[in-house]
Design an enzyme around this catalytic site. Structure first.
Site, PDB file in Angstrom:
ATOM      1  N   SER A 184     -29.248  44.074 -50.060  1.00 33.19           N
ATOM      2  CA  SER A 184     -30.253  43.025 -50.285  1.00 33.19           C
ATOM      3  C   SER A 184     -31.688  43.496 -50.090  1.00 33.19           C
ATOM      4  O   SER A 184     -32.504  42.807 -49.499  1.00 33.19           O
ATOM      5  CB  SER A 184     -29.962  41.821 -49.373  1.00 33.19           C
ATOM      6  N   ALA A 242     -41.742  37.708 -48.782  1.00 30.02           N
ATOM      7  CA  ALA A 242     -40.350  37.581 -49.234  1.00 30.02           C
ATOM      8  C   ALA A 242     -39.406  38.514 -48.491  1.00 30.02           C
ATOM      9  O   ALA A 242     -39.786  39.596 -48.053  1.00 30.02           O
ATOM     10  CB  ALA A 242     -40.273  37.862 -50.731  1.00 30.02           C
ATOM     11  N   LYS A 243     -38.159  38.078 -48.360  1.00 32.68           N
ATOM     12  CA  LYS A 243     -37.088  38.934 -47.850  1.00 32.68           C
ATOM     13  C   LYS A 243     -35.786  38.551 -48.554  1.00 32.68           C
ATOM     14  O   LYS A 243     -35.833  38.022 -49.659  1.00 32.68           O
ATOM     15  CB  LYS A 243     -36.996  38.828 -46.332  1.00 32.68           C
ATOM     16  N   VAL A 282     -32.497  37.264 -50.293  1.00 35.59           N
ATOM     17  CA  VAL A 282     -31.770  36.100 -50.763  1.00 35.59           C
ATOM     18  C   VAL A 282     -30.696  36.637 -51.700  1.00 35.59           C
ATOM     19  O   VAL A 282     -30.878  37.695 -52.278  1.00 35.59           O
ATOM     20  CB  VAL A 282     -32.666  35.083 -51.504  1.00 35.59           C
ATOM     21  N   GLU A 301     -27.326  37.190 -50.955  1.00 33.09           N
ATOM     22  CA  GLU A 301     -26.113  37.767 -50.393  1.00 33.09           C
ATOM     23  C   GLU A 301     -25.628  36.938 -49.193  1.00 33.09           C
ATOM     24  O   GLU A 301     -24.449  36.674 -49.039  1.00 33.09           O
ATOM     25  CB  GLU A 301     -26.376  39.224 -49.976  1.00 33.09           C
TER      26      GLU A 301
END
Lengths: 332, 156, 799
Positions: C556, C756-757, C759, C761
């Protein structure tokens, strides 16, 4: 997996179909919609030398209402059966059953006759050639052993058609035409109960299914088809149930009751004793529960799919309860 | 032995030499180069190979090519007209109904058939109409939204 | 109103029209002139010694161009994990033994797939069938058949990446011959923690093997150019650089002579990360024959031989205070990785790594052991270990909360970590929206009302409709966490941005589109940073020859790692653009502003220059420089090394995504059928770069998680897979779609591009326990294994 090679024949008359069947006895498969046959051929469970298409035999496609009857050509697609005005109106059980078959993409092609002739299924048999190669051929595939039961010379593969229970419950008759003879018989007698050769045509003799006749049910007859499966489409029934009920409007006594199951044996199974528990009675919760219990005792599923037989019996019970509670308008 | 079939694909007539054992899917992808029709399972269980034969959606992996002689076939390549996306295509793009895109062609054709026969379907009817088309990416949420949006906009 | 012009918006994806019209070319659609078709012969036995292989009849079949076996290939080994501790244990084609049903034995190339299939039937293999083991329980017995006897020599791939060469036999740690990996970690004092606890529960849970079910079957097209010694590949891939690295090494080719080229990937979900024998064989056959070779797996092969989620048995003991504070947890689990290690060594690490950020547990011990069996190989699948272990942890926590008379949601809120927390391995949570996510998801299913309406806990235990109601409803919740990239080959992503005379730009990225929307998302990041529209960006991606390195779409890291690289590249291009504009306008760079592809002098709107003019100006003023921006970002900038798999030491990731997942279910007490009516997932992805795409990721995860909670399961008997089809492997269809009430928590991760980080999974992992807890809430029975099928529910209800 590609299809094996074969010759494709497209006769225009029933008589021609019969004569080809006679000529190449044991080497033919009849194709209608093909949704069952082509998968069997891709998996090399069937490798006919000749595939006889019925597409050009136009008289096999009609649905028409006659005196006290509805006649259905076996080549009518399930979608056509669902959409047919007379069937929707007079044989809603059949329309429901047809709606429940496979997925929308199969119902446009698959036929009512094909669903009646659906081969029995088993988790050891309905597999690819590679898969089956890991163990000796089972009895249905031409070997000796039944992998479900470890017994020799038996086959417990399961009939999973949705149409047959509905038509049997509706007292349908079918016509088979063979070499110089034709016969009518009740649909129930079409099924042998033998997993390996589940119906009268499966042995590949020279007969062909040409017509289905369904007598119009008596006034006041109610019916439904219910299909228990994990997903609401695609899946075969784990248990299918066609139920018919006719109650005397004056005294509320059950005049007629019929229960036919799919998915619980090598043929469609009619639960006659359970029917007897209902007929002549005024339905209530206890009567229905007793009939449900009896029905569960009349079916003998074996583990040919993922769920265990005891679970199927519980489902049978639940479905009978649900069906007759609804049909009888019984408060639960 | 090969035989000649005449089919009309996306409005264009074709004469194709086919073997009896070839499926409609194989002919479309390999002979006609119409690779928009996808092979997901080859057993009629996923809907990726959905095309319309005489207007009706079928799993083309379970249809013999010889059996469609004389019929009219619509594939995803024929859905947009004159470079303009069909409203369903447009809605799928706008609503995020497309992820990997492998189920999309079949899904769109199944949806087209639905709206032609039932211009204002309920949510349940939409779900049932695409129940034979498997999508692993979207959870179907935005696909259902997109079809609903087209139905409503056409109805107005 | 958003402070951004392009990111954050749910813009339609750029590959949408191509995919909607059937024009998008997937790997299976690639057809090259002179192309041959390959097929693989596979073992029908779960464990057997190969005595002999006779390929002569197959070779004699007209149309067959080559037949290869393990002997032709010689000593080639590779694997997903290839370290001194865990040397690679897979071969492209078996030489001595086959270890699962489906193991590759020989490969054929022929003029058509049909001929290749026919040829397989003509290869004669003589086997000596060996005793086999099918469960970890059997496999760890001292008397069990040993699946991998030899210790393997040679330099591992990871040593080439700088891993220490130290090696010792991990099997000795556990004294199990069939062990394939072990991770062990503890912190605090577990025994002391349990002494402090007011309440202790010990339970066992089992999570089933599941299939990825990407709609596009795995395929490879290889085209070798003998004149230049170059190999072109089109692959089902999630990371083109990892595939290139492993395949070039296995093929003994210089890495620069192998090119993975772009084609769309029709879904992956973890199942297309690993390098597979069919890929090697396609390349090998193409090199041998000098013609392109395509191998496309059929659906049964995809189910059987392209990895599955690990079935894991989990023992868990948790100690808790009366007020709901967790004081100690002890987890021991066994993962069955099948006939080869696959990702066994990783999953036993990730069962810890993907889960421990959720609750703050002061005293903790974890041991995960992966074992060989003669089942199909297991590999990464969306969440990779997290769904299994979260199922156990949150199912048990729900039980504990009920026993203590506490609301499970309150217990979760009491124990979750918060922003600013430092994890035991040193990772810092610079963002963490778990508490908000819990509140959001609870509201999404009407938690308080939902629970109070329902027959609670013991009231309805064993009561199949005691109150007469056949259908009963309940709610449940579970939490999960996920990395946002990590240090794994090639350890970083880079990006390049080229500006054009008309003011538009081309983004070059090594990322691969597999449905997750990465081309669109990265395009938005570049556009935002450059001050242009998404329409002005073209994305060139997924080609090892043209694009810079990329971490790949696993762990991810797409949004955070590659997103940062793209943002830096765009910033670099913008800097150059502003510098040249400043020069032309004769002002300082600080005096400039930009909007709509136009550069202005602050406070003097008349003085401006278009991007197009500035870019053209750069060519003349900067010695021909047309402006190319570059940027790069490490898998985890805070460390140079990947973490230790064995001891879970070292930093893992620079940001964790979190989510809370709640469902409302309806249980049919007559048939045992469970239907998810409502699903509410609140995902903390930091900031949604594209809202529509983020929602789509969450919805896809929820559906997959729901399927795996209720009906999905790889059914094996003696190593043979009984449901290798979409008919019998029951993944959700459209009619299963619940009402969704999802939400996003904007926690603005400081390390992420625009905050953002992860998303895409995480949100599978919470669905299993959420459903299990909701079933319990509805009818008072606890199901300890997935999937929660009607027969299990009915048996539990009826006792």
């Amino acid at each position: 997996m590609h299809l094996p090679k074969f010759e494709y024949l497209e006769p225009g008359e029933t008589s021609e179909v019969v004569s080809i069947l006679g000529k190449y006895r044991g080497q033919c498969s009849i194709i209608a919609g093909g949704t069952d046959l082509l998968v069997a051929m891709k998996q090399r469970r069937q490798t006919p030398k000749y595939v006889i298409s019925l597409a050009k035999v136009s008289e096999l496609k009609q649905i028409r209402e006659e005196a006290g009857m509805i006649s259905i050509g076996p080549l009518a697609t399930l979608e056509e059966v669902v959409a047919s005005g007379p069937i929707q109106k007079k044989l809603p059980v059949l329309a429901q059953a047809a709606w429940e078959v496979g997925s929308p993409l199969l119902r446009t092609v698959a036929t009512i006759g094909g669903n009646l002739c659906l081969d029995t299924r088993c988790r050891f048999y309905n597999q690819s050639e590679f898969w089956r190669g890991a163990r000796p051929d089972c009895f249905k595939a031409g070997g000796v052993i039944c992998h479900v039961t470890n017994k020799e010379n038996t086959c417990y593969s399961t009939f999973s058609g949705d149409i047959a229970p509905a038509l049997i419950a509706l007292n349908a008759q079918i016509q088979l035409i063979g070499d110089g003879d034709e016969r009518w018989l009740p649909l129930a007698r079409f099924y042998t109960g033998v997993g390996r050769i589940p119906n009268l045509l499966a042995a590949g003799d020279n007969e062909v299914l040409t017509e289905i006749k369904v007598p119009l049910p008596a006034d006041g007859t109610k019916g439904l088809y219910r299909k228990y499966r994990f997903r609401e489409s695609i899946d075969f029934p784990l248990v299918g149930l066609a139920a018919i009920l006719r109650v005397d409007p004056d005294d509320g006594i059950c005049q007629e009751a019929c229960l036919v199951f799919s998915g619980v044996g090598s043929r469609p199974v009619q639960a006659a004793e359970a029917e007897n528990k209902l007929i002549g009675k005024r339905l209530n919760e206890d009567i229905i529960a007793a009939a449900a219990e009896t029905a569960a005792g009349e079916v003998h599923p074996v583990k040919t799919d993922r769920v265990n037989p005891q679970f199927k019996k519980k489902i049978v019970k639940a479905m009978v309860r649900e069906a007759f509670t609804e049909l009888g308008g019984v408060k639960s | 032995m090969k035989r000649l079939i005449n089919i009309v694909v996306n409005g264009e007539p074709h004469e194709v030499a086919v073997n009896p054992e070839q499926t409609l899917l194989e002919i479309l992808r390999e002979e006609l180069g119409l690779t928009g029709t996808k092979k997901g399972c080859d057993q009629g269980e996923c809907g990726a190979c959905t095309v319309l034969v005489d207007g009706k959606p079928v799993s083309s992996c379970l249809v013999l090519a010889v059996s469609v002689n004389g019929k009219s076939i619509a594939t995803i390549e024929g859905l947009s007209q004159n470079g303009r996306l069909h409203p369903l295509q447009e809605a799928f793009v706008q609503h995020g109904a497309i992820q990997c895109g492998f189920c999309t062609p079949g899904m769109l054709l199944a949806a087209k058939y639905l709206l032609e026969n039932r211009p204002l379907p309920s949510e349940q009817e939409i779900k049932e109409a695409i129940a034979g088309n498997i999508c692993r990416c979207t959870g179907y949420v935005k696909i259902i939204e997109a079809i609903t949006a087209v139905a409503h906009s056409t109805a107005q | 109103m958003s402070k951004y012009a392009v990111v954050g918006e749910g813009l339609p994806r750029i590959d949408g029209p191509e995919k909607a019209t059937g024009q998008a070319k997937f790997t299976v659609d690639i057809k090259l002139p002179g192309m041959l078709y390959g097929k693989i012969l596979r073992s029908p036995y779960p464990h057997a010694r190969i005595i002999s292989i006779d390929t002569s009849a197959a070779e004699a079949l007209p149309g067959v161009k080559a037949v290869i076996t393990g002997k032709d290939i010689g000593e080639v080994r590779y694997a997903f994990v290839d370290t001194p501790r865990y040397p690679a244990d897979e071969r492209p084609l078996a030489i001595d033994k086959v270890r699962y049903i489906g193991d590759e034995v020989a490969a054929v190339a022929a003029v058509s797939e049909a001929v290749a299939e026919e040829a397989l039937g003509l290869i004669k293999v003589e086997y000596e069938v060996l005793p086999a083991v099918f469960t970890p329980e059997e496999a760890i017995k001292p008397t069990a058949a040993v699946i991998h006897e030899n210790s393997l020599e040679g330099t591992s791939a990871w040593e080439e990446w700088g891993a220490a060469g130290r090696s010792h036999d991990y099997r000795a740690e556990v004294d199990i011959d069939n062990a394939s990996a072990r991770s062990a970690i503890s912190f605090g004092d577990v025994e002391e923690g349990f002494r402090q606890a007011d309440h202790i529960r010990e339970d066992s849970f089992d999570a089933a093997a599941t299939a990825h079910c990407a709609l596009e079957p795995h395929a490879a097209v290889a085209s070798y150019d003998p004149v230049n010694g170059k190999l072109d590949l089109w692959l089902s891939t999630m990371g083109i650089f990892l595939k290139r690295f492993v395949l070039s090494k296995a093929l003994k080719m210089p890495i620069s002579k192998v090119r993975v080229r772009h084609s769309y990937v029709g879904g992956a979900f973890g199942g297309k990360i690993d390098v597979f024998p069919y890929e090697f064989c396609a390349a090998y056959l193409s090199m041998k024959l000098g013609r392109p070779v395509k191998i496309e797996l059929d659906r049964e092969e995809v189910f059987t031989t392209t990895r599955q989620r690990h079935p894991i048995s989990i023992k868990i003991k948790t100690g808790i205070k009366k007020d709901g504070t967790i004081v100690a947890q002890d987890i021991k689990l066994y993962a069955d990785n099948g006939g080869y290690r696959g990702s066994g060594a990783i999953v036993v690490f990730l069962c810890h790594g993907f889960s421990f950020p959720v609750y703050n547990i002061p005293n903790y011990r974890y041991e995960g052991i992966a074992v060989y069996t003669n089942n199909p190989i297991r590999g990464p699948q969306r969440g990779h270990g997290a769904p299994q272990v979260r199922f156990a942890i949150d199912s048990q926590l729900d039980m504990i909360a009920r026993e203590l008379g506490l609301d499970p949601v309150e217990v979760m809120l009491k124990n979750v970590r918060h922003k600013g927390d430092v994890l035991p391995n040193g990772d810092k949570l610079n963002s963490c929206g778990l508490s908000d996510a819990i509140r959001g998801a609870a509201q999404g299913v009407n938690w308080t009302v939902g629970r109070s309406q329902l027959n609670k806990g013991e009231d309805c235990a064993k009561g199949s409709g005691r109150d007469g109601a056949r259908f009963r409803r309940g709610v449940g919740m579970s939490l999960c966490s996920m990395f946002s990239g990590a240090m794994y080959y090639p350890f970083a992503s880079a990006a390049m941005i080229k500006l054009h005379d008309d003011g538009s730009a081309t983004l070059f990225t090594g990322s691969q589109e597999l449905g997750q929307g990465i081309y669109t998302t990265l395009g938005q990041v570049a556009a935002e940073e450059l001050g242009i529209g998404l329409d002005d960006i073209r994305v060139v991606a997924g080609d090892t020859e043209i694009t810079p390195i990329d971490l790949g779409s696993f762990l991810s890291g797409g949004a955070l790692v590659t997103g940062n690289a793209v943002k830096l590249a765009a910033a670099d291009a913008r800097r150059q653009l502003l510098e040249v504009a400043a020069e032309i306008l004769e002002v300082k760079v600080e005096d400039l502003n930009y909007r709509n592809k136009q550069i202005f002098v602050k406070g003097n709107l008349d003085k401006s220059i278009s991007y197009a003019k500035a870019i053209q100006g750069s060519v003349f003023r900067k010695n021909g420089n047309p402006i190319i921006g570059t940027g790069s970002y490490k898998g985890n900038p805070e460390t140079d090394r990947y973490p230790s798999l064995a001891k879970a030491k070292g930093l893992f990731t620079s940001a964790y995504g979190f989510c809370a997942q709640a469902v409302e279910v309806e249980v049919d007490t007559l048939t045992g059928k469970v239907k998810v009516l409502k699903a509410s997932t609140f995902h903390d992805c930091g900031f949604p770069l594209n809202k529509t795409i983020v929602e789509g990721q969450v919805e896809g995860c929820v559906s997959m998680g729901m399927g795996q909670a209720l009906s999905e399961e790889i059914v094996l008997e003696k190593g043979q897979l009984f449901n290798a089809s979409f008919l019998n492997y029951r993944l959700p269809i459209a009619t299963d779609t619940p009402e969704t009430k999802d939400g996003l928590v904007d926690s603005l991760e400081p390390n992420g591009p625009f905050g953002a980080k992860e998303v895409g999974e995480g949100a599978v992992a919470g669905m299993l326990a959420a459903v299990a807890n909701a079933v319990n809430d509805a009818v008072g029975v606890r199901i300890y294994s997935t999937p929660i099928t009607p027969d299990k529910v009915l048996s539990a209800l009826q006792g």
